[in-house]
Design a protein around this motif. Structure first.
Motif, PDB file in Angstrom:
ATOM      1  N   THR A   1      57.282  66.351  29.198  1.00 15.42           N
ATOM      2  CA  THR A   1      58.281  66.878  30.122  1.00 15.42           C
ATOM      3  C   THR A   1      59.523  67.320  29.357  1.00 15.42           C
ATOM      4  OG1 THR A   1      59.298  64.716  30.492  1.00 15.42           O
ATOM      5  CG2 THR A   1      57.458  65.330  31.936  1.00 15.42           C
ATOM      6  N   ARG A   2      60.381  68.066  30.053  1.00 12.91           N
ATOM      7  CA  ARG A   2      61.648  68.484  29.462  1.00 12.91           C
ATOM      8  C   ARG A   2      62.510  67.261  29.129  1.00 12.91           C
ATOM      9  NH1 ARG A   2      66.744  70.713  31.205  1.00 12.91           N
ATOM     10  NH2 ARG A   2      66.286  70.107  33.363  1.00 12.91           N
ATOM     11  N   ALA A   3      62.399  66.236  29.966  1.00  7.07           N
ATOM     12  CA  ALA A   3      63.166  65.013  29.716  1.00  7.07           C
ATOM     13  C   ALA A   3      62.715  64.327  28.424  1.00  7.07           C
ATOM     14  CB  ALA A   3      63.029  64.062  30.898  1.00  7.07           C
ATOM     15  N   SER A   4      61.414  64.300  28.161  1.00  6.30           N
ATOM     16  CA  SER A   4      60.944  63.656  26.930  1.00  6.30           C
ATOM     17  C   SER A   4      61.306  64.493  25.704  1.00  6.30           C
ATOM     18  CB  SER A   4      59.439  63.392  26.988  1.00  6.30           C
ATOM     19  OG  SER A   4      58.691  64.548  26.728  1.00  6.30           O
ATOM     20  N   ASP A   5      61.391  65.820  25.857  1.00  3.65           N
ATOM     21  CA  ASP A   5      61.885  66.653  24.758  1.00  3.65           C
ATOM     22  C   ASP A   5      63.334  66.308  24.435  1.00  3.65           C
ATOM     23  OD1 ASP A   5      59.480  67.957  24.508  1.00  3.65           O
ATOM     24  OD2 ASP A   5      60.071  69.691  25.711  1.00  3.65           O
ATOM     25  N   ALA A   6      64.144  66.088  25.495  1.00  3.92           N
ATOM     26  CA  ALA A   6      65.539  65.692  25.288  1.00  3.92           C
ATOM     27  C   ALA A   6      65.606  64.339  24.593  1.00  3.92           C
ATOM     28  CB  ALA A   6      66.277  65.643  26.619  1.00  3.92           C
ATOM     29  N   ALA A   7      64.719  63.405  24.970  1.00  2.00           N
ATOM     30  CA  ALA A   7      64.687  62.096  24.323  1.00  2.00           C
ATOM     31  C   ALA A   7      64.297  62.230  22.857  1.00  2.00           C
ATOM     32  CB  ALA A   7      63.712  61.178  25.047  1.00  2.00           C
ATOM     33  N   ALA A   8      63.374  63.148  22.547  1.00  2.00           N
ATOM     34  CA  ALA A   8      62.972  63.358  21.160  1.00  2.00           C
ATOM     35  C   ALA A   8      64.141  63.893  20.335  1.00  2.00           C
ATOM     36  CB  ALA A   8      61.787  64.328  21.096  1.00  2.00           C
ATOM     37  N   ASP A   9      64.906  64.845  20.900  1.00  2.00           N
ATOM     38  CA  ASP A   9      66.080  65.368  20.192  1.00  2.00           C
ATOM     39  C   ASP A   9      67.122  64.271  19.993  1.00  2.00           C
ATOM     40  OD1 ASP A   9      65.740  68.258  19.639  1.00  2.00           O
ATOM     41  OD2 ASP A   9      65.423  68.382  21.793  1.00  2.00           O
ATOM     42  N   TRP A  10      67.366  63.476  21.058  1.00  2.00           N
ATOM     43  CA  TRP A  10      68.327  62.383  20.940  1.00  2.00           C
ATOM     44  C   TRP A  10      67.855  61.384  19.887  1.00  2.00           C
ATOM     45  CZ3 TRP A  10      68.563  57.151  21.175  1.00  2.00           C
ATOM     46  CH2 TRP A  10      69.836  56.573  21.309  1.00  2.00           C
TER      47      TRP A  10
ATOM     48  N   LEU B   1      67.465  55.409  27.850  1.00  2.00           N
ATOM     49  CA  LEU B   1      67.016  56.451  28.767  1.00  2.00           C
ATOM     50  C   LEU B   1      67.885  57.688  28.571  1.00  2.00           C
ATOM     51  CD1 LEU B   1      64.677  56.069  30.885  1.00  2.00           C
ATOM     52  CD2 LEU B   1      65.625  53.933  29.999  1.00  2.00           C
ATOM     53  N   VAL B   2      67.248  58.839  28.355  1.00  2.00           N
ATOM     54  CA  VAL B   2      67.954  60.083  28.061  1.00  2.00           C
ATOM     55  C   VAL B   2      67.577  61.132  29.096  1.00  2.00           C
ATOM     56  CG1 VAL B   2      68.389  61.875  26.335  1.00  2.00           C
ATOM     57  CG2 VAL B   2      67.872  59.536  25.601  1.00  2.00           C
ATOM     58  N   ARG B   3      68.580  61.780  29.650  1.00  2.00           N
ATOM     59  CA  ARG B   3      68.361  62.851  30.622  1.00  2.00           C
ATOM     60  C   ARG B   3      68.370  64.202  29.938  1.00  2.00           C
ATOM     61  NH1 ARG B   3      72.641  62.716  35.215  1.00  2.00           N
ATOM     62  NH2 ARG B   3      71.986  64.882  35.172  1.00  2.00           N
ATOM     63  N   PRO B   4      67.609  65.164  30.453  1.00  2.00           N
ATOM     64  CA  PRO B   4      67.634  66.505  29.841  1.00  2.00           C
ATOM     65  C   PRO B   4      68.955  67.216  30.020  1.00  2.00           C
ATOM     66  CG  PRO B   4      66.335  66.516  31.862  1.00  2.00           C
ATOM     67  CD  PRO B   4      66.634  65.073  31.545  1.00  2.00           C
ATOM     68  N   ASP B   5      69.727  66.861  31.049  1.00  2.00           N
ATOM     69  CA  ASP B   5      71.017  67.507  31.298  1.00  2.00           C
ATOM     70  C   ASP B   5      72.164  66.540  31.054  1.00  2.00           C
ATOM     71  OD1 ASP B   5      70.322  65.869  33.370  1.00  2.00           O
ATOM     72  OD2 ASP B   5      71.134  67.144  34.943  1.00  2.00           O
ATOM     73  N   SER B   6      71.977  65.636  30.077  1.00  2.00           N
ATOM     74  CA  SER B   6      73.007  64.652  29.786  1.00  2.00           C
ATOM     75  C   SER B   6      74.327  65.322  29.456  1.00  2.00           C
ATOM     76  CB  SER B   6      72.578  63.769  28.607  1.00  2.00           C
ATOM     77  OG  SER B   6      73.617  62.926  28.211  1.00  2.00           O
ATOM     78  N   THR B   7      75.426  64.739  29.974  1.00  2.00           N
ATOM     79  CA  THR B   7      76.758  65.277  29.700  1.00  2.00           C
ATOM     80  C   THR B   7      77.369  64.694  28.438  1.00  2.00           C
ATOM     81  OG1 THR B   7      77.807  63.557  31.030  1.00  2.00           O
ATOM     82  CG2 THR B   7      77.208  65.602  32.147  1.00  2.00           C
ATOM     83  N   ALA B   8      76.649  63.791  27.775  1.00  4.25           N
ATOM     84  CA  ALA B   8      77.208  63.189  26.554  1.00  4.25           C
ATOM     85  C   ALA B   8      77.372  64.247  25.487  1.00  4.25           C
ATOM     86  CB  ALA B   8      76.279  62.079  26.045  1.00  4.25           C
ATOM     87  N   PRO B   9      78.464  64.193  24.714  1.00  9.76           N
ATOM     88  CA  PRO B   9      78.686  65.176  23.651  1.00  9.76           C
ATOM     89  C   PRO B   9      77.580  65.136  22.624  1.00  9.76           C
ATOM     90  CG  PRO B   9      80.668  63.879  24.064  1.00  9.76           C
ATOM     91  CD  PRO B   9      79.559  63.232  24.822  1.00  9.76           C
ATOM     92  N   GLY B  10      77.188  66.291  22.117  1.00  6.54           N
ATOM     93  CA  GLY B  10      76.155  66.359  21.091  1.00  6.54           C
ATOM     94  C   GLY B  10      76.674  65.838  19.768  1.00  6.54           C
ATOM     95  N   LEU B  11      75.750  65.443  18.900  1.00  5.21           N
ATOM     96  CA  LEU B  11      76.109  64.935  17.589  1.00  5.21           C
ATOM     97  C   LEU B  11      75.483  65.827  16.537  1.00  5.21           C
ATOM     98  CD1 LEU B  11      75.520  61.137  18.161  1.00  5.21           C
ATOM     99  CD2 LEU B  11      77.711  62.305  18.047  1.00  5.21           C
TER     100      LEU B  11
END
Length: 302
Positions: A12-21, A134-144
């Motif tokens: 899912t898009r959410a798991s892609d976001a978790a992989a990036d995080w 837990l990581v959301r695909p549209d997380s508002t946390a600043p990128g690193l």
């Protein structure tokens, strides 16, 4: 061998976001990254009507493709891709046991800005013996910007990373939550914001004057207790700025509000007093998981 940052994938898009995080976190912590997917054989499994790829083949391909994508973004990162065979909740908990932490994706609920937690994610949060993020695909946390050591803790505009928020209740999970929060803040060159909130029973005090005095007294007492818990961590991490907020009101609401300006939220999961071997997430952690706009780390009781 260094314990990896492990990410569970489901396509899912959410798991892609978790992989990036997870890749960013592994780079910051200087740990390897492990990408896993879990496939469980079912007696009714069959080849799909369109195409020739079976669910098992798809599950095997998923971590390999994600690893190839992340290797281009993080060429210095050691990445391992594995397919696990067995019930996904059990396999993820086993993978977490050998990891620094386990990251999972969770879909947002649109305008509600909350998590949609499936049974696999909830089971991993409830049963894993290591922190689960837990990581959301549209997380508002600043990128690193983890690719450059000089910019590890900087956002896209060169600003310092947002604080790591630690929600504590001065109970048995407090030390674990503070340890995780200070470690996460240290690799980000960020501060720690400690939230200790208490929602008093209805009718605890009577009268406006009494209520104001009571709020002042309880806040002062809470701050003193929190500072006592913080003392060893401040000594260990003297370079980290710490802000303490002791407030009256819903702990979940205060933590969710704090998540709007945080890079990460850390909360605890304590064992049940009466059934110590049964998982218990708790209503505050449960609410934060569902509604935080930032990634949430759930720390199990030691």
């Amino acid at each position: 061998m260094d314990r990896p940052v492990t990410v569970g994938l489901n396509g899912t898009r959410a798991s892609d976001a978790a992989a990036d995080w997870g890749a960013q976190e592994a780079a910051l912590r200087q740990r390897p990254l492990r990408l896993v997917s879990a496939w469980e054989w079912q007696p009714y499994s069959h080849t799909p009507l369109t195409g020739t790829e079976t669910p098992e083949q798809w599950s095997r391909r998923l971590p390999r493709e994600s690893a190839a994508r992340l290797a281009q973004k993080y060429p210095q990162l050691v990445i391992e891709a594995d397919q696990l065979t067995g019930p996904p909740p059990e396999m993820l908990c086993r993978a977490a046991a050998d990891a620094e932490l386990l990251a999972l994706g969770s879909a947002g609920l649109g305008a509600l800005k909350g998590f949609f937690l499936g049974s696999v994610a909830m089971s991993a949060v409830a049963h894993a013996h290591q922190p689960v993020v837990l990581v959301r695909p549209d997380s508002t946390a600043p990128g690193l910007a983890a690719q450059s050591p000089a910019r590890e803790a900087l956002g896209s505009k060169g600003q310092a990373a947002a604080s790591v928020v630690a929600g504590i209740d001065l109970g048995p999970t407090t030390d674990g939550v503070l340890r995780f929060a200070f470690e996460a803040a240290a690799v980000r060159s960020a501060g720690v914001e400690v939230q200790h909130c208490w929602n008093p029973p209805v009718g605890y005090v009577q009268g406006i004057g009494g209520d104001l005095r009571w709020r002042t007294d309880i806040a002062a007492e809470g701050t003193e207790m929190v500072q006592s818990q913080l003392a060893p961590w401040k000594e260990k991490y003297p370079q980290i700025s710490v802000e303490v907020r002791c407030e009256i009101g819903s702990p979940a609401r205060h933590l969710i509000d704090a998540a709007t300006h945080a890079s990460l939220i850390a909360v605890g999961r304590r064992a049940s007093r009466y059934w110590p071997h049964e998982p218990r997430i708790g209503h505050v952690t449960h609410a934060v998981l569902h509604h935080s706009p930032a990634p949430v780390a759930v720390i199990p009781q030691d």
